[in-house]
Enzyme design. Structure first.
Site, PDB file in Angstrom:
ATOM      1  N   TYR A 105      10.757  55.613   8.894  1.00 10.65           N
ATOM      2  CA  TYR A 105       9.642  56.552   9.060  1.00 10.65           C
ATOM      3  C   TYR A 105      10.232  57.869   9.544  1.00 10.65           C
ATOM      4  O   TYR A 105      10.506  58.058  10.723  1.00 10.65           O
ATOM      5  CB  TYR A 105       8.618  55.993  10.045  1.00 10.65           C
ATOM      6  CG  TYR A 105       7.432  56.889  10.307  1.00 10.65           C
ATOM      7  CD1 TYR A 105       6.889  57.671   9.306  1.00 10.65           C
ATOM      8  CD2 TYR A 105       6.851  56.942  11.566  1.00 10.65           C
ATOM      9  CE1 TYR A 105       5.797  58.487   9.545  1.00 10.65           C
ATOM     10  CE2 TYR A 105       5.755  57.744  11.821  1.00 10.65           C
ATOM     11  CZ  TYR A 105       5.235  58.525  10.797  1.00 10.65           C
ATOM     12  OH  TYR A 105       4.154  59.336  11.043  1.00 10.65           O
ATOM     13  N   ASP A 144       8.012  56.133   4.509  1.00  9.48           N
ATOM     14  CA  ASP A 144       7.386  57.448   4.512  1.00  9.48           C
ATOM     15  C   ASP A 144       8.473  58.438   4.914  1.00  9.48           C
ATOM     16  O   ASP A 144       8.800  58.559   6.093  1.00  9.48           O
ATOM     17  CB  ASP A 144       6.221  57.456   5.499  1.00  9.48           C
ATOM     18  CG  ASP A 144       5.571  58.827   5.645  1.00  9.48           C
ATOM     19  OD1 ASP A 144       6.030  59.784   4.989  1.00  9.48           O
ATOM     20  OD2 ASP A 144       4.618  58.936   6.440  1.00  9.48           O
TER      21      ASP A 144
END
Length: 251
Positions: A105, A144
């Protein structure tokens, strides 16, 4: 093998919106999760047949990652071994006999790009980390990554130039990553595909209007390219402001 990556934007909220049903339907071999927004002991997630690995941010209700896998790894590493980057629970690495699997992330550059300088430091450190692994065996990483690489990776690219996630600096770092020996698997299969995104703002009916960004990825070492079978963005799956992305690969 089927791999899934999903930023759930709060796992407890996602569970209330059908996460477990979706998880069972996907029936993936390994699932990488980002933005769990949890501390240890805040959820009891029963996923029969899966080993669970969690990395929590020191700050409550923020960031955090998890991996759920049918295949027990040889070893698990949390973070990238750099103290300044390892307080936000952003990376988990699973080692298998012939590859590494990583969920990541990437930090958001934030409003007014307040974290852009930090983000650049992070990118350099993370690339050094995966290069170190790649020297040993191939790497598959997902997550992400908080960047839309090309103009076709977001709906309104002109008005978002130099917004967080679409700055020249962030895109250049992504170019550097790919040039270092890695493949954006979705673009490998669909180099010119437009209007397919993995994140939509909750504001302004963005998802209904498909006004989104492609910021969720599966990236592999180049030497795995001949093993890639498909890469998909599962836009029909709801429960978060992101949808899951999938990689199918022969390993």
């Amino acid at each position: 093998m089927k791999f899934i990556s999903w930023n759930v934007n709060g796992l407890r909220a996602a569970v209330k919106h059908g996460f477990k049903t979706t998880f069972e339907t996907l029936d993936a071999d390994i699932v990488g999760i980002q933005e769990t927004k949890l501390q240890a002991g805040q959820i009891d997630l029963d996923l029969p047949g899966y080993h669970q690995y969690w990395n929590y941010a020191e700050r409550k209700g923020y960031s955090g990652t998890a991996v759920f896998t049918k295949r027990e790894p040889l070893a698990v590493t949390y973070g990238i071994g750099v103290p300044e980057h390892d307080t936000e629970g952003r990376v988990i690495t699973l080692e298998y006999p012939n590859y590494y699997f990583i969920t990541c992330y990437t930090p958001n550059s934030g409003g007014e790009l307040k974290r852009l300088a930090y983000r650049q430091t992070w990118e350099t450190a993370f690339l050094a980390y995966i290069n170190g692994l790649d020297a040993n065996k191939p790497v598959i990483f997902c997550g992400d990554l908080n960047v839309a690489h090309e103009n076709i990776d977001l709906k309104n690219w002109r008005t978002n130039h130099q917004s967080a996630g679409f700055t020249d600096e962030e895109r250049a770092k992504f170019n550097t990553l790919l040039d270092s020996g890695y493949t954006d698997t979705f673009r490998h299969f669909y180099p010119d595909q437009t209007e397919i995104y993995s994140w939509w703002s909750y504001r302004g009916q963005a998802r209904a209007n498909n006004s989104g960004w492609r910021i969720d990825y599966f990236i592999t070492s180049n030497r795995l390219v001949d093993r890639l079978m498909n890469a998909r963005i599962l836009t029909d799956i709801t429960g978060s402001d992101h949808c899951p992305v999938e990689l199918d690969i022969r390993l």
